[in-house]
Design a protein around this motif. Structure first.
Motif, PDB file in Angstrom:
ATOM      1  N   THR A   5       0.804  -1.219   0.000  1.00 46.22           N
ATOM      2  CA  THR A   5       0.000   0.000   0.000  1.00 46.22           C
ATOM      3  C   THR A   5       0.839   1.273   0.000  1.00 46.22           C
ATOM      4  O   THR A   5       0.303   2.357  -0.267  1.00 46.22           O
ATOM      5  N   LEU A  48      -6.627  -1.161   0.160  1.00 51.53           N
ATOM      6  CA  LEU A  48      -7.052  -0.338  -0.960  1.00 51.53           C
ATOM      7  C   LEU A  48      -7.673  -1.240  -2.012  1.00 51.53           C
ATOM      8  O   LEU A  48      -7.143  -2.322  -2.308  1.00 51.53           O
ATOM      9  N   GLU A  74     -10.631   2.990   0.433  1.00 49.96           N
ATOM     10  CA  GLU A  74      -9.647   2.756   1.485  1.00 49.96           C
ATOM     11  C   GLU A  74     -10.397   2.283   2.720  1.00 49.96           C
ATOM     12  O   GLU A  74     -11.258   2.989   3.238  1.00 49.96           O
ATOM     13  N   ASN A 134      -2.509   0.107  -5.559  1.00 56.46           N
ATOM     14  CA  ASN A 134      -1.571   0.725  -4.622  1.00 56.46           C
ATOM     15  C   ASN A 134      -0.627   1.689  -5.340  1.00 56.46           C
ATOM     16  O   ASN A 134      -0.414   2.821  -4.895  1.00 56.46           O
TER      17      ASN A 134
END
Length: 426
Positions: free
Chosen positions: A118, A335, A300, A183
């Protein structure tokens, strides 16, 4: 009168599949690097790679990077170059500007083979370093980076050498690739908002969806008539897929026909609008069916975690993905980017007792048409699919900006394929 109109008039006079005319060749060759997931999870990159080499005389190809989801590697690119080598004498007879097979092999590089965490970047790769090297060359022309798979190598290059940003022009086939590469994408969007980039999440589908699919223009019939067994590249193309997909090819044809300095103008690679805000929604809890996010946006998910063991891990299983979490400060972070509108369900797997087994839902809604009239001041050089209803087909935005030119770009492709065989056999 723009180039597409001139090309269309030329096709009327010389016939769609004749030898008498060719596509508009840019007066100045564009510099390009292609990043591809060839050999990964989809066959279409093989076909797009064959198409790229057929047009190699019209562009300055400075790099081809293997950046796969799956098992794809440099060897899969070189397999296509081997086919090109067999056709090279015939191609060279048609145009002296075709690069030699060895010249192409010299610019094939291995990029990232894993999806980054991430943070959005990891370690330099041969591919990311090559982007930096090419971008720093003394050349007044911009460097066009065509991304057919993961965007990890671009993110790494920008992280390592942010000075290259003004030199880059990026055309990213998003959608599924953005879903896997979220990401790295999110890192670029947050840290390099001034990047010049076309984010094609749906328009690219116009290469194989819609348009004139009658007769020999169909995805299978076109390949059968104009590609199969036409030189070594034709055989290579057909061996990888008997029907045409080539979803990455619009990144290339964008630079071949149209005005590449103006993404809002018509081109064989699509017609785009200034991007609206890159939607990013944060949830500090499990989501439910009442929670929604725009298709192609970034979700998120932040969840508290306690009593974490050593070597803690957490995975979000959603559709065909198992997304790794970032774990720090008693929190897990995921994510996710939905590649389409619809309903999504997920479950969490972890060795953290309070996380393992949790389940959630999410709804992604179609891109609102009015987004096309809401350019973001934060992203002055970012371009996106045109969401206007007149360009939508089969639920996908923007694809009519590509498939409207189907006869023209496929007609040109068919003519060029003839270069793979001697003139007396055409």
């Amino acid at each position: 009168m723009n180039k597409i109109v001139l090309s269309f008039i030329g096709l009327i006079f010389c016939g769609v599949i004749s030898n008498g005319c060719s596509q508009t060749v840019p007066p100045v060759k564009h510099r390009i690097i292609v990043s591809t997931d060839i050999g990964g999870t989809d066959f279409d990159d093989y076909q797009s790679m064959a198409h790229l080499l057929i047009y190699a005389d019209t562009l300055d190809i400075e790099g081809i990077i293997s950046s796969p989801f799956g098992n794809g590697r440099v060897s899969h690119i070189l397999e296509c170059v081997d086919a090109y080598e067999k056709d090279y004498p015939n191609l060279k007879a048609a145009s002296k500007d075709y690069p030699s097979p060895d010249a192409i092999r010299a610019i094939v590089k291995q990029g990232a083979t894993e999806i980054v965490n991430t943070r959005g970047y990891d370690k330099p790769t041969e591919g990311s370093n090559w982007i930096v090297t090419c971008a720093r060359r003394e050349d007044p022309r911009p460097l066009n980076v065509l991304i057919w798979g993961g965007i990890e190598d671009l993110a790494q290059a920008l992280h390592d050498a942010p000075d290259i940003l003004p030199k880059l022009r990026v055309h990213f086939i998003g959608g599924p690739n953005k879903k896997w590469s979220v990401n790295a994408y999110h890192y670029i969007a947050c840290n390099f908002p001034e990047l010049w980039i076309i984010e094609s999440n749906a328009s690219y589908r116009g290469w194989f969806v819609g348009g004139n699919q009658s007769g020999n223009w169909g995805n299978e019939s076109f390949v059968e008539k104009y590609i199969k067994d036409v030189g070594a590249l034709g055989s290579y193309f057909y061996s990888k897929g008997t029907h045409m997909k080539m979803g990455d090819t619009p990144t290339l044809t964008y630079w071949l026909n149209g005005d590449p300095e103006d993404p809002t103008s018509p081109s064989w690679g699509g017609q785009y609008v200034r991007a609206w805000e890159r939607q990013h929604k944060v949830f500090n809890r499990l989501t439910s069916v009442t929670d929604s996010i725009e298709e192609f946006a970034v979700l998120e998910l932040l969840l508290p975690a306690e009593n974490m063991p050593e070597n803690s891990f957490a995975l979000m299983h959603i559709e065909n993905q198992s997304i790794k979490a970032e774990i720090k400060e008693n929190q897990v972070r995921f994510l996710f980017s939905p590649k389409r509108s619809g309903n999504w369900t997920y479950n969490l797997e972890s060795n953290i007792s309070g996380i393992n087994g949790l389940e959630g839902e999410l709804v992604s809604y179609p891109t609102p048409a009015e987004n096309g009239n809401k350019p973001s001041a934060s992203y002055p050089n970012w371009w996106a699919d045109n969401p206007a209803p007149e360009y939508k087909e089969q639920g996908h935005i923007g694809i009519k900006t590509v498939n409207r030119w189907r006869e023209e770009f496929l007609g040109d492709f068919a003519r060029r394929m003839k270069r793979c065989v001697p003139k007396n056999k055409q």
